[in-house]
Design a protein around this motif. Structure first.
Motif, PDB file in Angstrom:
ATOM      1  N   CYS A   1      29.934  52.644  26.133  1.00 44.57           N
ATOM      2  CA  CYS A   1      28.718  53.300  25.612  1.00 44.57           C
ATOM      3  C   CYS A   1      28.692  54.779  25.993  1.00 44.57           C
ATOM      4  CB  CYS A   1      27.465  52.603  26.118  1.00 44.57           C
ATOM      5  SG  CYS A   1      27.383  50.888  25.634  1.00 44.57           S
ATOM      6  N   GLY A   2      29.851  55.412  25.922  1.00 44.76           N
ATOM      7  CA  GLY A   2      29.922  56.857  26.168  1.00 44.76           C
ATOM      8  C   GLY A   2      30.106  57.216  27.632  1.00 44.76           C
ATOM      9  N   LEU A   3      30.070  56.247  28.534  1.00 44.52           N
ATOM     10  CA  LEU A   3      30.251  56.558  29.961  1.00 44.52           C
ATOM     11  C   LEU A   3      31.727  56.834  30.250  1.00 44.52           C
ATOM     12  CD1 LEU A   3      28.026  53.789  31.630  1.00 44.52           C
ATOM     13  CD2 LEU A   3      27.450  56.198  31.268  1.00 44.52           C
ATOM     14  N   ASP A   4      31.972  57.649  31.302  1.00 43.68           N
ATOM     15  CA  ASP A   4      33.348  57.927  31.689  1.00 43.68           C
ATOM     16  C   ASP A   4      33.870  56.919  32.712  1.00 43.68           C
ATOM     17  OD1 ASP A   4      33.904  60.122  30.042  1.00 43.68           O
ATOM     18  OD2 ASP A   4      32.606  61.369  31.300  1.00 43.68           O
ATOM     19  N   SER A   5      33.149  55.820  32.871  1.00 42.22           N
ATOM     20  CA  SER A   5      33.590  54.764  33.791  1.00 42.22           C
ATOM     21  C   SER A   5      33.764  53.472  33.005  1.00 42.22           C
ATOM     22  CB  SER A   5      32.548  54.566  34.887  1.00 42.22           C
ATOM     23  OG  SER A   5      31.305  54.249  34.312  1.00 42.22           O
ATOM     24  N   VAL A   6      34.557  52.567  33.568  1.00 37.43           N
ATOM     25  CA  VAL A   6      34.763  51.271  32.897  1.00 37.43           C
ATOM     26  C   VAL A   6      34.671  50.141  33.930  1.00 37.43           C
ATOM     27  CG1 VAL A   6      37.307  51.464  33.078  1.00 37.43           C
ATOM     28  CG2 VAL A   6      36.291  49.937  31.373  1.00 37.43           C
ATOM     29  N   ALA A   7      34.066  49.028  33.512  1.00 39.14           N
ATOM     30  CA  ALA A   7      33.899  47.869  34.391  1.00 39.14           C
ATOM     31  C   ALA A   7      35.079  46.918  34.177  1.00 39.14           C
ATOM     32  CB  ALA A   7      32.587  47.166  34.070  1.00 39.14           C
ATOM     33  N   ILE A   8      35.747  46.542  35.273  1.00 42.36           N
ATOM     34  CA  ILE A   8      36.959  45.722  35.209  1.00 42.36           C
ATOM     35  C   ILE A   8      36.740  44.400  35.945  1.00 42.36           C
ATOM     36  CG2 ILE A   8      39.380  45.560  35.993  1.00 42.36           C
ATOM     37  CD1 ILE A   8      39.204  47.746  33.970  1.00 42.36           C
ATOM     38  N   ARG A   9      37.157  43.294  35.313  1.00 43.99           N
ATOM     39  CA  ARG A   9      37.076  41.988  35.985  1.00 43.99           C
ATOM     40  C   ARG A   9      38.306  41.146  35.630  1.00 43.99           C
ATOM     41  NH1 ARG A   9      34.966  36.765  36.787  1.00 43.99           N
ATOM     42  NH2 ARG A   9      34.103  35.977  34.842  1.00 43.99           N
ATOM     43  N   VAL A  10      38.732  40.318  36.574  1.00 44.17           N
ATOM     44  CA  VAL A  10      39.853  39.394  36.351  1.00 44.17           C
ATOM     45  C   VAL A  10      39.321  37.971  36.566  1.00 44.17           C
ATOM     46  CG1 VAL A  10      42.182  38.731  37.070  1.00 44.17           C
ATOM     47  CG2 VAL A  10      41.471  41.137  37.216  1.00 44.17           C
ATOM     48  N   PRO A  11      38.968  37.277  35.492  1.00 44.74           N
ATOM     49  CA  PRO A  11      38.377  35.946  35.675  1.00 44.74           C
ATOM     50  C   PRO A  11      39.367  34.925  36.216  1.00 44.74           C
ATOM     51  CG  PRO A  11      38.643  36.450  33.338  1.00 44.74           C
ATOM     52  CD  PRO A  11      39.050  37.680  34.091  1.00 44.74           C
ATOM     53  N   SER A  12      38.860  33.973  37.001  1.00 47.67           N
ATOM     54  CA  SER A  12      39.735  32.939  37.570  1.00 47.67           C
ATOM     55  C   SER A  12      39.784  31.695  36.688  1.00 47.67           C
ATOM     56  CB  SER A  12      39.262  32.553  38.976  1.00 47.67           C
ATOM     57  OG  SER A  12      37.966  31.999  38.909  1.00 47.67           O
ATOM     58  N   ASN A  13      38.838  31.562  35.762  1.00 41.61           N
ATOM     59  CA  ASN A  13      38.845  30.397  34.868  1.00 41.61           C
ATOM     60  C   ASN A  13      40.167  30.359  34.088  1.00 41.61           C
ATOM     61  OD1 ASN A  13      38.405  29.354  31.982  1.00 41.61           O
ATOM     62  ND2 ASN A  13      36.666  28.492  33.082  1.00 41.61           N
ATOM     63  N   LYS A  14      40.812  29.185  34.079  1.00 43.71           N
ATOM     64  CA  LYS A  14      42.159  29.107  33.494  1.00 43.71           C
ATOM     65  C   LYS A  14      42.140  29.390  31.992  1.00 43.71           C
ATOM     66  CE  LYS A  14      46.331  26.274  33.277  1.00 43.71           C
ATOM     67  NZ  LYS A  14      46.769  27.053  32.165  1.00 43.71           N
ATOM     68  N   ILE A  15      41.125  28.893  31.291  1.00 43.30           N
ATOM     69  CA  ILE A  15      41.075  29.108  29.833  1.00 43.30           C
ATOM     70  C   ILE A  15      40.940  30.608  29.532  1.00 43.30           C
ATOM     71  CG2 ILE A  15      39.782  28.624  27.707  1.00 43.30           C
ATOM     72  CD1 ILE A  15      38.909  25.959  29.020  1.00 43.30           C
ATOM     73  N   ALA A  16      40.033  31.278  30.274  1.00 43.16           N
ATOM     74  CA  ALA A  16      39.849  32.722  30.055  1.00 43.16           C
ATOM     75  C   ALA A  16      41.157  33.454  30.350  1.00 43.16           C
ATOM     76  CB  ALA A  16      38.726  33.245  30.946  1.00 43.16           C
ATOM     77  N   HIS A  17      41.782  33.101  31.480  1.00 44.63           N
ATOM     78  CA  HIS A  17      43.033  33.752  31.864  1.00 44.63           C
ATOM     79  C   HIS A  17      44.095  33.562  30.779  1.00 44.63           C
ATOM     80  CE1 HIS A  17      47.062  33.815  33.658  1.00 44.63           C
ATOM     81  NE2 HIS A  17      46.593  34.881  34.274  1.00 44.63           N
ATOM     82  N   ASP A  18      44.251  32.313  30.305  1.00 47.12           N
ATOM     83  CA  ASP A  18      45.294  32.033  29.309  1.00 47.12           C
ATOM     84  C   ASP A  18      45.012  32.754  27.993  1.00 47.12           C
ATOM     85  OD1 ASP A  18      46.383  30.486  31.217  1.00 47.12           O
ATOM     86  OD2 ASP A  18      45.989  28.550  30.254  1.00 47.12           O
ATOM     87  N   LEU A  19      43.734  32.834  27.621  1.00 45.69           N
ATOM     88  CA  LEU A  19      43.379  33.528  26.376  1.00 45.69           C
ATOM     89  C   LEU A  19      43.746  35.021  26.466  1.00 45.69           C
ATOM     90  CD1 LEU A  19      41.994  33.432  23.556  1.00 45.69           C
ATOM     91  CD2 LEU A  19      39.860  34.048  24.726  1.00 45.69           C
ATOM     92  N   ILE A  20      43.405  35.647  27.595  1.00 45.09           N
ATOM     93  CA  ILE A  20      43.697  37.079  27.757  1.00 45.09           C
ATOM     94  C   ILE A  20      45.219  37.293  27.737  1.00 45.09           C
ATOM     95  CG2 ILE A  20      43.444  39.111  29.236  1.00 45.09           C
ATOM     96  CD1 ILE A  20      40.965  37.599  30.500  1.00 45.09           C
ATOM     97  N   GLU A  21      45.925  36.446  28.498  1.00 45.44           N
ATOM     98  CA  GLU A  21      47.372  36.612  28.593  1.00 45.44           C
ATOM     99  C   GLU A  21      48.052  36.373  27.235  1.00 45.44           C
ATOM    100  OE1 GLU A  21      49.810  35.991  32.433  1.00 45.44           O
ATOM    101  OE2 GLU A  21      49.692  34.096  31.347  1.00 45.44           O
TER     102      GLU A  21
END
Ligand code: AMP
Ligand code: MG
Length: 362
Positions: free
Chosen positions: A110-130
């Motif tokens: 939303c125009g900010l110069d910062s970004v929020a980063i997260r690494v979920p531990s849920n296996k489905i989320a992890h596999d989908l991202i990968e």
């Protein structure tokens, strides 16, 4: 829009969902915190569609979900403290805000110069991202203003017909969104409390601060995290928190049960002292993790009860309790009333004032 409901989670179906993400579509994925409404974070149009599907204000940025903490380098300027935190809490329910790199479009932040980063531990989320090979920008998969979804049924209620696919991951383990912190040089500040507590973070960052908007309404100050200014997590009926000694709160609830068409949200041990009419519990008073797990589901259930008002117990603000307190006080639009001062409220004056002060997301 026809939504693909994926109940059978296997390699083939994860590949299907990953292909949708790659092609710029929207996929709801389970995570250990709450369900997330995901899109390829590098695709501006897909990201814009996330705000549209939720009805989310365009000034409330999204969290970027990654398969591994090492990938953060590609999208943000990391430092030593980030890696110290990552080693202990990633994958897991911690979101870290860092200065952003040009790889992340401003639609995500939303125009900010910062970004929020997260690494979920849920296996489905992890596999989908990968499998998709994309960083996935994902806010909670609820319609804006409503409680975040913690089960497949909640997501279907809000998002069926608005997204390309929904993956069924059962109930979310934690039930509240991630802890959000912003790194400031060698120190940090908690912008949103979650399962990773202040006490745990203090072990790595002894001087970590808690932003004042965590427990208070930010009326006139510019919030450090745009999401903090909106009324959130709210069922249809207005919620009021009831403060006081146990006995006073119980008598207050009894009185209200007799005189009003209201719902009561109380601790498990209160149940035996009250009439069972329109009453829901959200864990024992000393079990903050159970409260976290139950809260959003119970807030949603009041919607089918046809009550005009909901009175709720105030949880402790210690440990994970701070996160429960933070969500519930926002669901209540910061409305707290004193149990031993029923007289003052009988004429409805204070309650009316409170209702008028409630803020709603535009
Ligand atoms: P949700 O996606 O519903 O879990 O909400 C994400 C939260 O993180 C919101 O309160 C956002 O305002 C906050 N957030 C995301 N990105 C940033 C950022 N760059 N700076 C500050 N807060 C952020
Ligand atoms: Mg949300």
């Amino acid at each position: 829009m026809q939504t693909l409901l994926i109940n059978d989670v296997n390699k083939e179906n994860i590949q299907k969902a990953a292909d949708i993400i790659k092609l710029g579509g929207l996929v709801v994925m389970p995570t250990e915190t709450v369900y997330g409404l995901g899109a390829n974070a590098l695709d501006k149009t897909a990201v814009t569609n996330v705000y549209k599907a939720k009805g989310r204000p365009m000034d409330n940025p999204l969290i970027v979900h990654l398969a591994n903490a090492e990938d953060a380098e590609k999208y943000a300027y990391t430092n030593e403290l980030f890696y110290k935190l990552a080693e202990k809490f990633m994958p897991g329910p911690l979101t870290i805000i860092l200065p952003k790199k040009d790889t992340i479009p401003y639609e995500v932040t939303c125009g900010l110069d910062s970004v929020a980063i997260r690494v979920p531990s849920n296996k489905i989320a992890h596999d989908l991202i990968e499998t998709s090979g994309c960083p996935i920008a994902a806010p909670s998969a609820n319609l804006s203003g409503k409680p975040s979804p913690t089960s497949f049924a909640h997501v279907v209620e809000d998002m069926n017909g608005r997204v390309d696919a929904i993956i069924d991951g059962g109930e979310c383990d934690i039930g509240l969104e991630s802890t959000v912190i912003i790194i400031k040089g060698e120190s940090a500040e908690i912008l949103r409390p979650g399962k990773i507590t202040y006490e745990e973070l203090c072990e790595i960052i002894p001087d970590i601060k808690i932003n004042q908007a965590v427990k208070n309404e930010c009326k006139d100050i510019k919030p450090a995290s745009p999401g903090m200014k909106y009324r959130h997590y709210a069922p249809s009926a207005p919620v009021l928190l009831v403060e006081g000694e146990d006995e006073d709160v119980i008598s207050f609830f009894r009185n209200k049960q007799e005189t009003e068409n209201c719902g009561i949200l109380c601790f498990t041990e209160d149940l035996e002292k009250l009439s069972l009419k329109n009453i829901l519990t959200f864990g024992k008073s000393d079990d903050e993790e159970a409260q976290a797990h139950e809260l959003f589901d119970k807030l949603r259930r009041f919607d089918s009860m046809n009550v005009e008002k909901i009175y709720a117990r105030i949880p402790s603000d210690k440990g994970v309790g701070l996160a429960v307190y933070n969500r519930l006080i926002r669901a209540a639009g910061f409305g707290i009333i004193k149990a031993n001062n029923i007289q003052e409220y009988k004429n409805g004056k204070k309650e009316k004032e409170h209702r008028d002060n409630r803020r709603t997301a535009p």
